[in-house]
Scaffold this motif. Sequence first.
Motif, PDB file in Angstrom:
ATOM      1  N   GLY A  32       0.753   0.176  -0.626  1.00 25.53           N
ATOM      2  CA  GLY A  32      -0.690   0.015  -0.457  1.00 25.53           C
ATOM      3  C   GLY A  32      -1.406   0.998  -1.354  1.00 25.53           C
ATOM      4  N   ALA A  33      -2.681   1.216  -1.057  1.00 24.49           N
ATOM      5  CA  ALA A  33      -3.425   2.182  -1.861  1.00 24.49           C
ATOM      6  C   ALA A  33      -2.775   3.548  -1.735  1.00 24.49           C
ATOM      7  N   PRO A  34      -2.824   4.365  -2.768  1.00 21.15           N
ATOM      8  CA  PRO A  34      -2.172   5.681  -2.698  1.00 21.15           C
ATOM      9  C   PRO A  34      -2.833   6.569  -1.654  1.00 21.15           C
ATOM     10  N   ALA A  52      -6.718   7.770  -1.012  1.00 17.68           N
ATOM     11  CA  ALA A  52      -7.597   6.866  -1.769  1.00 17.68           C
ATOM     12  C   ALA A  52      -8.993   6.762  -1.144  1.00 17.68           C
ATOM     13  N   LEU A  77      -7.383   2.285  -9.337  1.00 21.04           N
ATOM     14  CA  LEU A  77      -6.652   3.397  -8.718  1.00 21.04           C
ATOM     15  C   LEU A  77      -6.056   2.973  -7.384  1.00 21.04           C
ATOM     16  N   ALA A  78      -6.821   2.203  -6.613  1.00 20.74           N
ATOM     17  CA  ALA A  78      -6.323   1.729  -5.324  1.00 20.74           C
ATOM     18  C   ALA A  78      -5.081   0.864  -5.526  1.00 20.74           C
ATOM     19  N   ALA A  79      -5.077   0.118  -6.626  1.00 19.04           N
ATOM     20  CA  ALA A  79      -3.961  -0.788  -6.898  1.00 19.04           C
ATOM     21  C   ALA A  79      -2.780  -0.070  -7.543  1.00 19.04           C
ATOM     22  N   PHE A 110      -3.271  10.917  -9.567  1.00 17.79           N
ATOM     23  CA  PHE A 110      -2.299   9.959  -9.039  1.00 17.79           C
ATOM     24  C   PHE A 110      -1.108   9.800  -9.984  1.00 17.79           C
ATOM     25  N   MET A 147      -9.328   1.180   2.218  1.00 16.09           N
ATOM     26  CA  MET A 147      -8.085   1.297   1.446  1.00 16.09           C
ATOM     27  C   MET A 147      -6.857   0.811   2.226  1.00 16.09           C
ATOM     28  N   VAL A 171      -5.696  -2.636   1.255  1.00 14.82           N
ATOM     29  CA  VAL A 171      -5.132  -2.881  -0.074  1.00 14.82           C
ATOM     30  C   VAL A 171      -3.645  -3.190   0.028  1.00 14.82           C
ATOM     31  N   GLU A 172      -3.254  -4.320  -0.498  1.00 18.09           N
ATOM     32  CA  GLU A 172      -1.833  -4.678  -0.493  1.00 18.09           C
ATOM     33  C   GLU A 172      -1.337  -4.759  -1.922  1.00 18.09           C
ATOM     34  N   ILE A 173      -0.134  -4.262  -2.121  1.00 17.86           N
ATOM     35  CA  ILE A 173       0.430  -4.242  -3.473  1.00 17.86           C
ATOM     36  C   ILE A 173       1.643  -5.173  -3.512  1.00 17.86           C
TER      37      ILE A 173
END
Lengths: 287, 590
Positions: free
Chosen positions: A274-276, A279, B212-214, B241, B381, B384-386
């Motif tokens: 997910g987001a670091p 974040a 950045l979130a991604a 990051f 945040m 957010v899914e990666i």
Amino acid sequence: MSSDVRFTDFKSDKQPTWCPGCGDFGTMNGMMKALAETGNDPDNTFVVAGIGCSGKIGTYMHSYALHGVHGRALPVGIGVKMANPELEVMVAGGDGDGYSIGAGHFIHAVRRNVDMSYVVMDNRIYGLTKGQASPTSREDFETATTPDGPGQPPVNPKALALASGATFIAQSFSSNAQRHAEIVKQAIEHDGFGFVNVYSPCVTFNDVDTYDYFRDSIVDLADTDHDPSNRDQAKDKILESDKEYMGVLYQDDSSVPFEEREGIEAPMNDVPDGAPEGAMDLVREFY
Amino acid sequence: MPDDLNWAIGGEAGDGIDSTGKIFAQALSRAGRHVFTSKDFASRIRGGYTAYKVRTSVDRVESVVDRLDILIALTERTIHENEDELHDDSVIIYDGERSTMQDVEVPGDATALEVPLKRLAEDAGGAIMLNVVALGAACEVTNFPIENLDESLEKRFGDKGEAIVENNKTAARKGQEYVREEYDHDFGFDLECTDADYVLLNGDEAIGMGALAAGCKFYSGYPITPATDVMEYLTGRIDQFGGKVVQAEDELAAINMALGAARAGARSMTATSGPGIDLMTETFGLVATSETPLVICDVMRSGPSTGMPTKQEQGDLNLTLYGGHGEIPRFVVAPTTISECFWKTVEAFNLAEKYQTPVFLVSDLALAVTEQTFPPETFDMDEVEIDRGKVVDEEEVDAWLDEKGRFQAHFAAADGISPRAFPGTTDGAHMTTGLEHDELGRRTEDQEVRIEQVDKRQQKVETAREQEDFDYREFGDPDADTLVISWGSNEGALREGLDLLDDEGYDIRFISVPYIFPRPDLTDEVQAAEDVIVVECNATGQFADVVEHDVLQRVDRINKYDGVRFKADELAEEIKQQLAGEAGTQEATQ
Ligand SMILES: Cc1ncc(C[n+]2csc(CCOP(=O)(O)OP(=O)(O)O)c2C)c(N)n1
Ligand code: SF4
């Protein structure tokens, strides 16, 4: 990295389609030897190639590799190395690829000083497009597109490199296998951008800058008292336009690679699910 | 008085218009009011008219309108530039003591407040603070508690030291007191504060934050208006990051560096505007044939050529949709709002990696330079899914080796998606090239292999059509006879414009499309409507063309290409005219 890597491990099973006798065979063999002898293996090596007969090199070698578009191999190599400083990155190209369409990138790659090596197969002609003038062709060299010669002096890539702040400049000759591999090895081992211009004769389209010509005229710097750490000496040698040298012309021993100065330590290939962490702080900045 | 207030500060570029406007906008946002800002600026650094406009309301505001209630005019020209938007209840604040402002003529019955901005600023510690004096004056006029300004001033000037911050607070109060003493009456404005917490950001910042979130770690770009803010946002933040921003020597290098980083396994992006996309176009095909995941962002501005670099346009749709020689499988995603800039960026990275293709993220100047308030949870945040797609590690790599132990980086899988081994993966070494190649990445001109590889790459798009939800957003009455369609930044203006029309009894269905390719099939929707109008900021109707192409039916168009984004009230008027059968919309907006 394994210690029992042989240079043939860097060979792909694709048969080169270069003309028999082309200088690029020797250039490539030297590159593979240098990679193996500097302790690399195909799985940690990334070879980027440009376009031209020279650029086909990536196809005949075995490693992680990208064969890109004409003139843009250097930026690709920079991106690879910055994103994963643990990889050994080698960029290969021709004189047209590097000093004509890619000339802008060349200057900036030199001054950026990313830790990689750049091997240019300089045959003073466009091979793949069948014999037009290249930026290193002689002023009076007659070709299909320049029947009276280009009428302009050739670029001096080593001078360009020096003026751009190069930290390693070398000249090599593909048919001198031993020395050539040694020189590429030094470029790989250099902490920064290792630039090697290789005389790599085109037996099909260039009957002036031939094996015989280079064999007769080339002077090995190892046989002289040249001191590569002396920038003034290097400059003098590089500006002697009527001389052909072999060996390391210039090396700045205090060179610190760009990515090191920029503090890039780890490969950038790890991404959380997910987001670091932290974040949400990015959002709060906008309060 | 309407519920919302339209406020502007204008002057010459270099007068600090932007930062002053932003201080006010932030103060409003902190006071729990919604804010929507817009900028008028010319392509020069000093001189030339510039304005920063703020629309604010307790309710959400999503667009600009043709009305100005309060104008801080640092130059006489500012008044002329905004003459049409001023009305009888407008208040103009200017420094009547300045030699250039002696003969100012105030249009109509608008109220002129002469405030000696410069003199009061000098009293507070320096003429440079005259803009802040004006802000204080505006607080008084609007009944806005001046304490709200203090935090913004601290944020803006904090790193210049306590004394500077204090001087600015004093300067604001001097402006406030002057108006209170000299013009002791009620102007009829009341900027109510609420307890709500908002964040205020623009589209470029939202794209940067989305990246950045991604997990984007590598960004290379070359400065160009209006995309530069993406790069500036990431610079200094991405390092936290473990990433890096590189300013390349040109756009050709920028996209190739980003490509290199992506092949090394980094989530990687570049952003530019039209002229830069032209240069990058050379590499689109390489990104697609080498099957490298890459996010390429085009923050559109007015073209062609250098066009009007600081003006709005949606003219690059065809370029991102069709740019590049040969046939290039790709995705084209266009955020419609600032919050969408964030979420579509996250999605762009996932699409790029799942399908190993270039993804064009198409934004525009109106989104880029507009700031808007959002509750912070809009950017939650945790949501957010990666998805990195088919990445194989050392253990899995064996499954993808051929009989001779060679990694098949371009394996012709039925879904079109090959395995991906990051460099450094044992036994994953492979070649890739922009030349047509076989499953091993080796050059070929074999006819069958060519067809297999082309089909395989195109198949990704089909697979994505099955797996993803390339849908539209819909507003208004789903059964209305009138259908309005738009893409990109026009959504806010249309939503508000349609509300205005709704009040007048017009019944309209509105579809906002964030996916250009693949895009939702609008056949049923278009066929169900009597009138179909496609609204976009370009002269030829590029999106209208693709709708016609998909549906095999003519649609009407509203096009605006004067360099200024749609305004809600103006758009409502245009739609009314179209429905009344009046032609000539292009003249109307020129
Ligand atoms: C954008 C672009 N322009 C032109 C070409 C055609 N082209 C292919 S190779 C080449 C010249 C290569 O010369 P050089 O780099 O000296 O390599 P050589 O073939 O001599 O080894 C050219 C002009 C191309 N592939 N792409
Ligand atoms: S054309 Fe020249 S450079 Fe090309 S393969 Fe033949 S000999 Fe080598």
